[in-house]
Design a protein around this motif. Structure first.
Motif, short mmCIF file in Angstrom:
data_model
loop_
_atom_site.label_atom_id
_atom_site.label_comp_id
_atom_site.label_asym_id
_atom_site.label_seq_id
_atom_site.Cartn_x
_atom_site.Cartn_y
_atom_site.Cartn_z
N GLY A 137 51.09 -0.08 27.27
CA GLY A 137 50.67 1.07 28.06
C GLY A 137 49.36 1.64 27.58
O GLY A 137 48.46 1.96 28.37
N ILE A 138 49.20 1.74 26.25
CA ILE A 138 47.98 2.30 25.69
C ILE A 138 46.79 1.37 25.95
O ILE A 138 45.75 1.80 26.45
N ARG A 139 46.98 0.10 25.63
CA ARG A 139 45.83 -0.82 25.71
C ARG A 139 45.39 -1.08 27.15
O ARG A 139 44.22 -1.05 27.47
N TYR A 140 46.36 -1.34 28.04
CA TYR A 140 45.98 -1.65 29.42
C TYR A 140 45.90 -0.41 30.29
O TYR A 140 44.94 -0.19 31.01
N GLY A 141 46.95 0.40 30.21
CA GLY A 141 47.00 1.57 31.09
C GLY A 141 45.92 2.58 30.76
O GLY A 141 45.22 3.06 31.66
N TYR A 142 45.76 2.88 29.44
CA TYR A 142 44.84 3.94 29.06
C TYR A 142 43.44 3.40 28.82
O TYR A 142 42.49 3.80 29.49
N GLN A 143 43.32 2.41 27.90
CA GLN A 143 41.99 1.98 27.49
C GLN A 143 41.27 1.16 28.57
O GLN A 143 40.05 1.13 28.65
N ARG A 144 42.03 0.45 29.45
CA ARG A 144 41.36 -0.34 30.51
C ARG A 144 41.50 0.33 31.88
O ARG A 144 41.27 -0.32 32.90
#
Lengths: 217, 363
Positions: A176-183
């Motif tokens: 969630g953090i890497r794809y949802g937030y950062q990308r």
């Protein structure tokens, strides 16, 4: 959602289940005797011992009052000593377990405290040893409460595991953090949240069903 | 004290001896004497009742018999063994010979009837075959063979207590301690449990110690009774003697509840201070005297009038016991004569009302 994305999801789900399962299992195994000690060393109980009770109570309270994010970082040297690294799913299991043990130990203690003291007295009158009282009364009679405690702990662990993901622990939180937030992929974020909700619902329902099954009251 | 001795032969050694027993609790406002200087001997096969108000110390006393409470002073000897000198494992072994049942039954909710009864055997390290041999006859004895696989929650109070009794008997004890065992049951169920206890006493030669706040339980089943008040035994003796001639105020109150030979409160109030003439007597008919025609004889012989105020006849352990409250009207001299006559006849008379007539001189 692409098939690559789905594969990522499945991997992340497995990682979450692995972290939660391993931490939950170890916490249960270690937490049960600790819960028994917390309860039975209290004043007037079968293993009454003020020193042990106070010391253990202090450690449990101290661990429980440390925010998980801080605990996770603070014990990095210990984590590294145990699993050889401080990054990844295996590394995340260490702080999750450390946080879960005092949590579940208190819940176990409370579940066993609910038992009618008359039952303990009845066993004492039968000539039961103190360990027999633990084995024949405290644990089996509290079984529904113990199962409920494991359920609550697993649900909490699911939440904590997402937090562990944020600092490189893998799993759904990490996704969630890497794809949802950062990308900037809000649909991934949403999917992560939905999967976590479903997972928590499933664990809770399964736990409730087991509690009902063991409940003879 | 050897009141349980039958005839002139040497009495068998008592099953339970409490000697100089005291228990002090450390309360918030300093030490509290829960039990003071208790001396009791209980014979083999005897049913011994301890009665008292709540807080009198009866529960502590019962728990001293298997050392669930350790006395501060004194000794507890059961079957010739001083429990206060045993170490932990010795005490556990001794406790297997002392069964106990409880007011709230204390059955394990997670075990079936069968497994509850098997529990003391498991604790004693019995194997499966021994358990399978021992449990069914016990369930049969208490009339619960049909319910072996039920869980306690589906049983009635009386059935739960029967399971408790079967469980207490599993290790074949010599003594059964009953902690308010019928206090949570309705009168009918109480009676059936007491009958069962009586059967166990007769068939197994069990020594039974029961504590209760209900004199009706004592009257129904006990051979001897001790009255406890403020942590002391204030009165002790055969149930018939204590019930028919209670000495202490607390005993009178407890006895009055069941025997009703005390004048009921409302009646006493109405009579207070306005006895129409003469006096108010309570005559006790104890034993064989219970069958004698005393009233008509008094009227004939002494030319006095007797007005029945309140009366009751009871049977305590097969012996009749009656009490009569009469208002006797006649001259002072005749009343004295009548009183003397009753005493010669060995009837207990007690003057409970006073003479309010002022024409004492009239004869």
């Amino acid at each position: 959602m692409s098939s690559a994305m789905i594969a990522l999801f499945l991997d992340a789900l497995w990682e979450t289940l692995g972290m939660v399962g391993a931490a939950g299992l170890i916490a249960t195994v270690v937490g049960l005797p600790l819960g028994v000690i917390l309860l039975t060393t209290a004043k007037g109980h079968i293993f009454a011992h003020a020193g042990v009770n106070r010391a253990l109570g202090f450690v449990v309270n101290a661990t429980r009052s440390t925010p998980f994010v801080i605990l996770m970082v603070a014990i990095i040297p210990f984590t590294r000593a145990v699993v050889g690294t401080s990054i990844g799913t295996a590394a995340a299991v260490v702080p999750l377990t450390i946080a879960a043990i005092p949590f579940i130990a208190r819940l176990f203690e409370q579940a066993m405290r609910e038992i009618d003291p008359g039952l303990i007295e009845a066993l004492q009158a039968m000539g039961a040893t103190r360990l027999q009282i633990v084995r024949k009364v405290l644990i089996p009679e509290a079984l529904p409460g113990l199962v409920a405690a494991v359920t609550v702990t697993l649900v909490s662990l699911i939440g904590y595991s997402a937090m562990a993901g944020a600092i490189g622990g893998g799993g759904l939180g990490d996704l969630g953090i890497r794809y949802g937030y950062q990308r900037f992929l809000p649909e991934v974020m949403l999917a992560v949240v939905v999967v976590l909700i479903v997972l928590v619902q499933f664990v809770q329902s399964a736990g409730d069903a087991l509690v009902r099954r063991f409940s003879r009251k | 004290m050897t009141s349980i001795a039958n005839g002139a032969g040497a009495a068998p050694p008592p099953m339970i001896v409490l000697s100089g027993l005291s228990k002090v609790f450390q309360g918030p406002n300093g030490p509290v004497n829960a039990l003071s200087d208790i001396d009791i001997e209980i014979g083999r096969g005897e049913v011994f009742g301890v009665i008292g108000r709540s807080g009198a110390g009866k529960s502590t006393l019962l728990r001293c018999l298997n050392l669930l409470e350790r006395p501060t002073m004194g000794t507890v000897t059961v079957a010739g063994r001083d429990l206060t000198r045993l170490d932990r494992s010795g005490l556990n072994a001794a406790r297997r010979e002392i069964g106990m049942i409880f007011q709230h039954f204390n059955l394990l909710a997670g075990r079936t009837v069968y497994d509850n009864v098997a529990l003391p055997l498991e604790l004693a390290g019995a194997d499966r075959a021994t358990i399978a041999r021992t449990v069914p006859p016990l369930l049969d004895l208490v009339g619960l063979s049909e319910r072996a696989n039920y869980y306690p929650r589906s049983l009635s109070g009386g059935q739960k207590q029967r399971v408790g009794i079967a469980r207490a008997l599993a290790t074949n004890p010599k003594v059964l301690l009953c902690d308010e065992a019928t206090s949570a049951l309705d009168p009918e169920t109480t009676l059936s449990i007491l009958k069962l206890l009586d059967k166990l006493k007769r068939e197994l030669g069990l020594t039974i110690v029961l504590i209760t706040h209900e004199m009706s339980v004592i009257k129904e089943i006990a051979d001897r009774v001790a009255v406890i008040d403020g942590g002391r035994i204030v009165e002790q003796g055969r149930v018939y003697d204590v019930l028919s001639r209670p000495r202490e105020a607390v005993t009178r109150a407890l006895v009055g509840e069941v025997m009703g030979h005390l004048v009921p409160d409302d009646l006493a109030e109405r009579l207070a201070g306005r006895v129409p003439g003469g006096a108010l007597w309570r005559i006790l008919f104890i034993g064989e005297a219970g069958y004698e025609p005393v009233i008509s004889e008094l009227a004939r012989r002494f030319d006095i009038d007797l007005n029945l105020v309140h009366g009751r006849i009871e049977t305590i352990q097969g012996e009749p016991f009656g009490s009569l409250v009469v208002n006797v009207i006649g001259s002072e001299a005749k009343l004295r004569q009548a009183l003397g006559y009753l005493k010669i006849r060995h009837l207990d008379v007690e003057e409970i009302g006073h003479v309010v007539r002022d024409d004492r001189a009239v004869s």
